[in-house]
Scaffold this active site. Sequence first.
Site, PDB file in Angstrom:
ATOM      1  N   CYS A   1       0.917  -1.132   0.011  1.00 45.70           N
ATOM      2  CA  CYS A   1      -0.004  -0.057  -0.064  1.00 45.70           C
ATOM      3  C   CYS A   1       0.883   1.053   0.060  1.00 45.70           C
ATOM      4  CB  CYS A   1      -0.878   0.039   0.963  1.00 45.70           C
ATOM      5  SG  CYS A   1      -0.086   0.195   2.829  1.00 45.70           S
ATOM      6  N   ARG A   2       0.620   2.196   0.334  1.00 46.22           N
ATOM      7  CA  ARG A   2       1.193   3.627   0.585  1.00 46.22           C
ATOM      8  C   ARG A   2       2.428   3.368   1.569  1.00 46.22           C
ATOM      9  NH1 ARG A   2       1.854   8.366   3.594  1.00 46.22           N
ATOM     10  NH2 ARG A   2      -0.193   7.433   4.827  1.00 46.22           N
TER      11      ARG A   2
END
Length: 194
Positions: A159-160
């Site tokens: 993810c980020r």
Amino acid sequence: MAYYAVWMKPANQELAPVYLEAHIEYLSQLRLEGKVSGNGRLLNGPAGGGLVIYRGNSSDEVQALIEKDPFVVHGVRAYEFYHWDVRWAPHTGLGGIREITAAHLQERIENGEKLTIFDVREDHEVAEGTIPGAIHIRLGDLEHRHTEIQPAGELFFVCRGGRRSLKACEWLLSNDYTGLVNVAGGMTAWKELR
């Protein structure tokens, strides 16, 4: 990037409850930044200590991070830390999930390994770029799309910053998936390699 095992030892047990929340918040922020891979369950337990696994380029860098921890700042915990010569670190909050650095993941891809990678970010984030070949399944869609994930071999999640992908791994683990690997630092760490 190297791993460091940091043992937090009791210094002033009476102050532990007062600073525990600030300590956990600090570690949570470091986890989002890809600098902490996990923390032991005994940080405020009967044993009065616990393990925190840090990542950094040098022992000085890691020690600077440790010295900012509210537990250490306020003398609640003393610590010892050791260089940990491994390429993988466990997520110590929940068994069955491993973590990999973005650099090690890149190395494996460049070596020609065919890896199964899932990107659990939102559409607009993925539109800005993702790891080549990654399969996009938003975290919010995981519950009804998990049947698209073949439970065989290693399954990498990104993810980020590593928090949502860890949640994806935790949900899949609770549904009997194995081989789950969280990409530490997520796309933030991946982009720093470019």
